[in-house]
Scaffold this motif. Sequence first.
Motif, PDB file in Angstrom:
ATOM      1  N   THR A 171       1.008  -1.234  -0.183  1.00 29.50           N
ATOM      2  CA  THR A 171      -0.169  -0.013   0.072  1.00 29.50           C
ATOM      3  C   THR A 171       0.735   1.296   0.065  1.00 29.50           C
ATOM      4  O   THR A 171       0.478   2.406  -0.762  1.00 29.50           O
ATOM      5  CB  THR A 171      -0.850   0.000   1.190  1.00 29.50           C
ATOM      6  OG1 THR A 171      -0.183  -0.030   2.412  1.00 29.50           O
ATOM      7  CG2 THR A 171      -1.839  -1.120   0.980  1.00 29.50           C
ATOM      8  N   HIS A 172       1.713   1.124   0.774  1.00 29.73           N
ATOM      9  CA  HIS A 172       3.041   2.503   0.645  1.00 29.73           C
ATOM     10  C   HIS A 172       3.223   2.824  -0.427  1.00 29.73           C
ATOM     11  O   HIS A 172       3.498   4.080  -1.016  1.00 29.73           O
ATOM     12  CB  HIS A 172       3.968   2.115   1.738  1.00 29.73           C
ATOM     13  CG  HIS A 172       5.095   3.128   1.661  1.00 29.73           C
ATOM     14  ND1 HIS A 172       4.869   4.208   2.607  1.00 29.73           N
ATOM     15  CD2 HIS A 172       6.241   3.413   1.165  1.00 29.73           C
ATOM     16  CE1 HIS A 172       5.946   4.999   2.353  1.00 29.73           C
ATOM     17  NE2 HIS A 172       6.836   4.625   1.787  1.00 29.73           N
ATOM     18  N   PHE A 173       3.690   1.784  -1.340  1.00 31.40           N
ATOM     19  CA  PHE A 173       4.118   2.119  -2.582  1.00 31.40           C
ATOM     20  C   PHE A 173       2.938   2.139  -3.668  1.00 31.40           C
ATOM     21  O   PHE A 173       3.529   1.908  -4.996  1.00 31.40           O
ATOM     22  CB  PHE A 173       5.327   0.976  -3.250  1.00 31.40           C
ATOM     23  CG  PHE A 173       6.547   1.392  -2.285  1.00 31.40           C
ATOM     24  CD1 PHE A 173       7.475   2.349  -2.642  1.00 31.40           C
ATOM     25  CD2 PHE A 173       6.907   0.651  -1.111  1.00 31.40           C
ATOM     26  CE1 PHE A 173       8.659   2.617  -2.018  1.00 31.40           C
ATOM     27  CE2 PHE A 173       8.149   0.843  -0.326  1.00 31.40           C
ATOM     28  CZ  PHE A 173       8.921   1.873  -0.648  1.00 31.40           C
ATOM     29  N   GLU A 174       2.019   1.862  -3.302  1.00 31.10           N
ATOM     30  CA  GLU A 174       0.712   2.109  -4.170  1.00 31.10           C
ATOM     31  C   GLU A 174       0.913   0.844  -5.063  1.00 31.10           C
ATOM     32  O   GLU A 174       0.322   0.901  -6.320  1.00 31.10           O
ATOM     33  CB  GLU A 174       0.816   3.139  -4.889  1.00 31.10           C
ATOM     34  CG  GLU A 174       0.563   4.513  -3.744  1.00 31.10           C
ATOM     35  CD  GLU A 174       0.509   5.929  -4.806  1.00 31.10           C
ATOM     36  OE1 GLU A 174       0.916   5.951  -5.900  1.00 31.10           O
ATOM     37  OE2 GLU A 174       0.093   6.995  -4.031  1.00 31.10           O
ATOM     38  N   LEU A 175       1.177  -0.283  -4.742  1.00 33.09           N
ATOM     39  CA  LEU A 175       1.241  -1.432  -5.610  1.00 33.09           C
ATOM     40  C   LEU A 175      -0.064  -2.356  -5.592  1.00 33.09           C
ATOM     41  O   LEU A 175      -0.471  -2.823  -6.539  1.00 33.09           O
ATOM     42  CB  LEU A 175       2.289  -2.510  -5.329  1.00 33.09           C
ATOM     43  CG  LEU A 175       3.588  -2.006  -5.183  1.00 33.09           C
ATOM     44  CD1 LEU A 175       4.400  -2.965  -4.646  1.00 33.09           C
ATOM     45  CD2 LEU A 175       4.134  -1.540  -6.674  1.00 33.09           C
ATOM     46  N   PRO A 177      -4.728  -1.166  -4.466  1.00 30.20           N
ATOM     47  CA  PRO A 177      -5.444  -0.070  -4.168  1.00 30.20           C
ATOM     48  C   PRO A 177      -5.668  -0.021  -2.608  1.00 30.20           C
ATOM     49  O   PRO A 177      -5.295  -1.065  -1.720  1.00 30.20           O
ATOM     50  CB  PRO A 177      -6.932  -0.473  -4.802  1.00 30.20           C
ATOM     51  CG  PRO A 177      -6.515  -1.909  -5.813  1.00 30.20           C
ATOM     52  CD  PRO A 177      -5.435  -2.281  -5.241  1.00 30.20           C
ATOM     53  N   GLU A 178      -5.826   1.196  -2.087  1.00 35.37           N
ATOM     54  CA  GLU A 178      -6.250   1.540  -0.883  1.00 35.37           C
ATOM     55  C   GLU A 178      -7.528   0.889  -0.546  1.00 35.37           C
ATOM     56  O   GLU A 178      -8.547   0.750  -1.294  1.00 35.37           O
ATOM     57  CB  GLU A 178      -6.119   2.990  -0.512  1.00 35.37           C
ATOM     58  CG  GLU A 178      -4.995   3.629  -0.287  1.00 35.37           C
ATOM     59  CD  GLU A 178      -4.307   3.542   1.076  1.00 35.37           C
ATOM     60  OE1 GLU A 178      -4.858   3.046   2.079  1.00 35.37           O
ATOM     61  OE2 GLU A 178      -2.989   3.734   1.165  1.00 35.37           O
ATOM     62  N   HIS A 179      -7.726   0.419   0.834  1.00 32.39           N
ATOM     63  CA  HIS A 179      -8.885  -0.059   1.086  1.00 32.39           C
ATOM     64  C   HIS A 179      -9.202   0.068   2.792  1.00 32.39           C
ATOM     65  O   HIS A 179      -8.286  -0.104   3.476  1.00 32.39           O
ATOM     66  CB  HIS A 179      -9.131  -1.551   0.995  1.00 32.39           C
ATOM     67  CG  HIS A 179     -10.704  -2.351   0.943  1.00 32.39           C
ATOM     68  ND1 HIS A 179     -10.995  -2.622   2.165  1.00 32.39           N
ATOM     69  CD2 HIS A 179     -11.515  -2.513   0.111  1.00 32.39           C
ATOM     70  CE1 HIS A 179     -12.313  -2.789   2.092  1.00 32.39           C
ATOM     71  NE2 HIS A 179     -12.616  -2.943   0.841  1.00 32.39           N
ATOM     72  N   PRO A 180     -10.404   0.388   3.192  1.00 33.52           N
ATOM     73  CA  PRO A 180     -10.492   0.570   4.606  1.00 33.52           C
ATOM     74  C   PRO A 180      -9.882  -0.574   5.613  1.00 33.52           C
ATOM     75  O   PRO A 180      -9.308  -0.425   6.516  1.00 33.52           O
ATOM     76  CB  PRO A 180     -11.803   1.254   4.878  1.00 33.52           C
ATOM     77  CG  PRO A 180     -12.401   1.598   3.746  1.00 33.52           C
ATOM     78  CD  PRO A 180     -11.490   0.808   2.422  1.00 33.52           C
ATOM     79  N   ALA A 181     -10.442  -1.604   5.159  1.00 30.91           N
ATOM     80  CA  ALA A 181     -10.242  -2.857   5.980  1.00 30.91           C
ATOM     81  C   ALA A 181      -8.763  -3.200   6.091  1.00 30.91           C
ATOM     82  O   ALA A 181      -8.320  -3.481   7.103  1.00 30.91           O
ATOM     83  CB  ALA A 181     -11.093  -4.216   5.345  1.00 30.91           C
ATOM     84  N   ILE A 182      -8.277  -3.284   4.915  1.00 31.58           N
ATOM     85  CA  ILE A 182      -6.689  -3.230   4.889  1.00 31.58           C
ATOM     86  C   ILE A 182      -5.930  -2.306   5.575  1.00 31.58           C
ATOM     87  O   ILE A 182      -5.136  -2.619   6.462  1.00 31.58           O
ATOM     88  CB  ILE A 182      -6.160  -3.187   3.318  1.00 31.58           C
ATOM     89  CG1 ILE A 182      -6.468  -4.647   2.813  1.00 31.58           C
ATOM     90  CG2 ILE A 182      -4.503  -3.165   3.354  1.00 31.58           C
ATOM     91  CD1 ILE A 182      -6.109  -4.591   1.277  1.00 31.58           C
TER      92      ILE A 182
END
Length: 215
Positions: A171-175, A177-182
């Motif tokens: 997620t940090h490197f935007e590999l 998608p962002e997701h609230p549960a993650i």
Amino acid sequence: MNSPSELTFFHAPHSRSSSVRVLLEELGAPYRIHAINLKDEAEYDPSYRAINPLAKVPALKDGDAVITERVAIHIYLPDRFPAGGLAPTVDDPQRGPYLRWLALYGSCFEPAVIDRQQQHAPAPYSTSPYGDFDTLFKTLTDHLEHQGPWMLGERFSSADILWASSLNFTTHFELIPEHPAIRAYIDRYLARPAVQRTYAADIELAETQDAGVTT
């Protein structure tokens, strides 16, 4: 196998092997670090290739046994140190789901992320080891949303260290998608003392390597 003695852990800071360092800390296992400086390409040195011919970290030596592959180490260590309580025993009903999530990470998630990042044309669904990225991602997020807070519900395990550390990176490197549960899952993981201790130690180790100090 004999009673646990000090393990040798081949580790590079800020790499995939950091999750194994967290695991060792969570277990309270005795270990010493053999630091690998990736900036100096030390992983290609013949002495390390004798440990892991693929020139990848992490690797682990336990007596005469050599264990490579991060998923294998995440299975091996909690079984080696059962008092740490980070793996269901073989007769525990959660053992199967635990192994499922560990295997899914290595056989499906990593290949899917690499294919997505490299913009590889997807393989036909019937031949792809993970099917397709969107289905895999939804499987993960649905599980965290409805069966969390950890992979085994209320029980924290080695599988969470593997997954949460990787989700934090991807997620940090935007590999992915962002997701609230993650995001919530990562935050729970990052709040653990062993994680904070490991990340601080890795920063110190990286600074030592940058200064050219041999460890």
